[in-house]
Design an enzyme around this catalytic site. Structure first.
Site, PDB file in Angstrom:
ATOM      1  N   GLY A  54      -6.240  -2.060  -0.784  1.00  0.00           N
ATOM      2  CA  GLY A  54      -7.850  -1.433  -1.203  1.00  0.00           C
ATOM      3  C   GLY A  54      -7.550   0.162  -0.357  1.00  0.00           C
ATOM      4  O   GLY A  54      -8.569   0.690   0.060  1.00  0.00           O
ATOM      5  N   SER A  55      -6.200   0.188  -0.254  1.00  0.00           N
ATOM      6  CA  SER A  55      -5.847   1.530   0.733  1.00  0.00           C
ATOM      7  C   SER A  55      -6.821   2.957  -0.537  1.00  0.00           C
ATOM      8  O   SER A  55      -7.218   3.867  -0.368  1.00  0.00           O
ATOM      9  CB  SER A  55      -4.347   2.262   0.706  1.00  0.00           C
ATOM     10  OG  SER A  55      -3.668   1.817  -0.216  1.00  0.00           O
ATOM     11  N   PRO A 110      -2.003  -0.634   5.096  1.00  0.00           N
ATOM     12  CA  PRO A 110      -0.890  -0.468   4.514  1.00  0.00           C
ATOM     13  C   PRO A 110      -1.058   0.275   3.789  1.00  0.00           C
ATOM     14  O   PRO A 110      -1.935  -0.362   2.283  1.00  0.00           O
ATOM     15  CB  PRO A 110      -0.581  -1.735   4.304  1.00  0.00           C
ATOM     16  CG  PRO A 110      -1.467  -2.573   5.020  1.00  0.00           C
ATOM     17  CD  PRO A 110      -3.128  -1.966   5.373  1.00  0.00           C
ATOM     18  N   VAL A 111      -0.572   1.355   2.743  1.00  0.00           N
ATOM     19  CA  VAL A 111      -0.376   1.672   1.606  1.00  0.00           C
ATOM     20  C   VAL A 111       0.140   0.952  -0.049  1.00  0.00           C
ATOM     21  O   VAL A 111       1.503   0.534   0.748  1.00  0.00           O
ATOM     22  CB  VAL A 111       0.582   3.249   1.613  1.00  0.00           C
ATOM     23  CG1 VAL A 111      -0.369   3.247   0.134  1.00  0.00           C
ATOM     24  CG2 VAL A 111      -0.752   3.773   3.035  1.00  0.00           C
ATOM     25  N   GLY A 112      -0.576   0.414  -1.558  1.00  0.00           N
ATOM     26  CA  GLY A 112       0.219   0.200  -2.433  1.00  0.00           C
ATOM     27  C   GLY A 112       0.326  -1.634  -2.154  1.00  0.00           C
ATOM     28  O   GLY A 112       0.606  -2.130  -2.719  1.00  0.00           O
ATOM     29  N   ALA A 127      -9.290   2.320  -2.700  1.00  0.00           N
ATOM     30  CA  ALA A 127     -10.036   2.513  -3.107  1.00  0.00           C
ATOM     31  C   ALA A 127     -11.330   2.816  -1.634  1.00  0.00           C
ATOM     32  O   ALA A 127     -12.117   4.029  -1.678  1.00  0.00           O
ATOM     33  CB  ALA A 127     -10.331   1.031  -3.318  1.00  0.00           C
ATOM     34  N   ASP A 141     -12.086  -2.748  -7.281  1.00  0.00           N
ATOM     35  CA  ASP A 141     -11.755  -2.419  -5.976  1.00  0.00           C
ATOM     36  C   ASP A 141     -12.796  -1.532  -4.518  1.00  0.00           C
ATOM     37  O   ASP A 141     -13.155  -1.872  -3.714  1.00  0.00           O
ATOM     38  CB  ASP A 141     -10.677  -1.983  -5.313  1.00  0.00           C
ATOM     39  CG  ASP A 141      -9.888  -2.778  -6.081  1.00  0.00           C
ATOM     40  OD1 ASP A 141      -9.418  -3.847  -6.336  1.00  0.00           O
ATOM     41  OD2 ASP A 141      -8.776  -2.185  -6.083  1.00  0.00           O
TER      42      ASP A 141
HETATM   43  O1  PMV Z   1      -3.696  -4.114  -6.234  1.00  0.00           O
HETATM   44  P1  PMV Z   1      -5.274  -3.850  -6.213  1.00  0.00           P
HETATM   45  O2  PMV Z   1      -5.503  -3.560  -4.890  1.00  0.00           O
HETATM   46  O3  PMV Z   1      -5.492  -2.517  -6.058  1.00  0.00           O
HETATM   47  O4  PMV Z   1      -6.193  -4.255  -7.366  1.00  0.00           O
HETATM   48  C1  PMV Z   1      -6.739  -4.437  -8.717  1.00  0.00           C
HETATM   49  C2  PMV Z   1      -6.885  -5.247  -9.047  1.00  0.00           C
HETATM   50  C3  PMV Z   1      -6.542  -5.824 -10.225  1.00  0.00           C
HETATM   51  O5  PMV Z   1      -7.642  -6.584 -11.122  1.00  0.00           O
HETATM   52  C4  PMV Z   1      -5.316  -6.039 -10.531  1.00  0.00           C
HETATM   53  C5  PMV Z   1      -7.419  -4.784 -11.235  1.00  0.00           C
HETATM   54  C6  PMV Z   1      -8.249  -3.922 -11.000  1.00  0.00           C
HETATM   55  O6  PMV Z   1      -9.412  -2.549 -11.552  1.00  0.00           O
HETATM   56  O7  PMV Z   1      -9.267  -4.938 -11.122  1.00  0.00           O
END
Ligand code: PMV
Length: 295
Positions: free
Chosen positions: A89-90, A83-85, A92, A134
């Protein structure tokens, strides 16, 4: 040597077990790669490089491609079951699959360090200044403890535990990572004690995880991490409700995962009935496994 006309690579998504946000400021985080992911297929073709198929639209995709590919001559197809967002990790997984495929199209294989650096350039398009956790865990697979230091990323591989009953509740609402990270930064230094508490919690959780502690012992630390994420202002009523639902259905612990502001909750060892109860709220709940470490 003739270069391939087509190259394909896959990378898993991820979940952060503990330590998000604090990891941006140099604290450690624990994350694991999940058994869902993204596949990128690159085909040489005449004309400008661009997307030929993708399961989502995002205005930043063009810039993400430009960070990894030549401006001309490549068609890019993306498939994903992430799932996106939602903190899974979509972006990453896309970053790692893209840089792996781009290297393969040039007949090269990237070292883990080169892959991490190339993936950072793609992740930065989506997240500004990511900590690297990520795409680090998406590249490494398995379960890792990650910290960014002045000398670069520091990875420690943790045992990939099984039998923990890892479940995800997807509230369906996307969170915007760059916005959430900026919000946390703006609330410092008032929230620094909570960020420091998250760092200490990650150390306790690392010790328990490595000692093979059961879900019942790990769960309270997830609850504690969720409370600290509430304290730094990144939870939402829907995320709190999903955490409550998981606990009401017997989870040993639950927390939001990723930047917050929307996205998913990770629950440890919930009892039966969670999927149906989540569906009644309009959410999806599903079990998730830890993807193997990269070969
Ligand atoms: O929301 P996500 O899956 O992109 O996780 C980000 C993790 C954070 O610690 C909030 C940001 C980061 O760059 O580590």
């Amino acid at each position: 040597m003739s270069l391939p006309a087509v190259a394909q690579a896959t990378a898993p998504g991820k979940l952060i077990l503990a330590g998000e946000h604090a990891v941006v400021y140099g604290a450690p985080a624990i994350a694991f790669a999940v058994d869902r992911g993204t596949t990128v297929t690159l085909r040489r073709r005449p004309g400008p490089t661009g997307i030929t198929a993708a399961p989502f639209t995002d205005a930043r995709l063009g810039a993400a491609l430009a960070a990894a590919l030549p401006g001309e001559g490549v068609g890019v197809s993306i498939e994903s079951d992430l799932p996106v967002g939602r903190g899974m990790g979509s972006s990453a997984a896309l970053a790692i699959a893209l840089v792996r495929a781009a290297a393969a199209l040039e007949g090269r294989t990237l070292s883990p360090a080169a892959e991490h650096a190339a993936g950072f350039a793609v992740e930065a398009v989506f997240h500004g200044t990511p900590s690297g956790v990520d795409h680090g865990v998406c590249g490494a697979g398995g379960c890792v403890r990650y910290r960014r230091s002045a000398d670069g990323p520091v990875f420690a591989r943790l045992p990939a535990r099984s039998g923990l009953g890892l479940w995800v509740i997807d509230t369906g609402a996307p969170g915007e990572t760059a916005e959430m990270v900026a919000g946390v930064r703006a609330r410092r230094p008032a929230i620094d004690p909570a960020l420091a508490a998250i760092a200490r919690l990650v150390d306790r959780l690392t010790a328990l995880w490595c000692a093979g502690a059961p879900a019942a012992a790990l769960g309270p630390l997830l609850d504690e991490n969720h409370a600290l994420l509430q304290d730094i202002g990144v939870s939402t009523p829907a995320l709190d409700a999903a955490v409550g639902l998981a606990r009401a259905h017997g989870a040993g612990g639950a927390k939001l995962c990723g930047a917050g502001g929307g996205g998913v909750v990770l629950a440890l060892s919930p009892g039966p009935g969670l999927a149906a109860a989540a569906a009644a709220q309009g959410w999806a709940a599903f079990p998730v496994g830890i993807a193997p470490p990269r070969g």
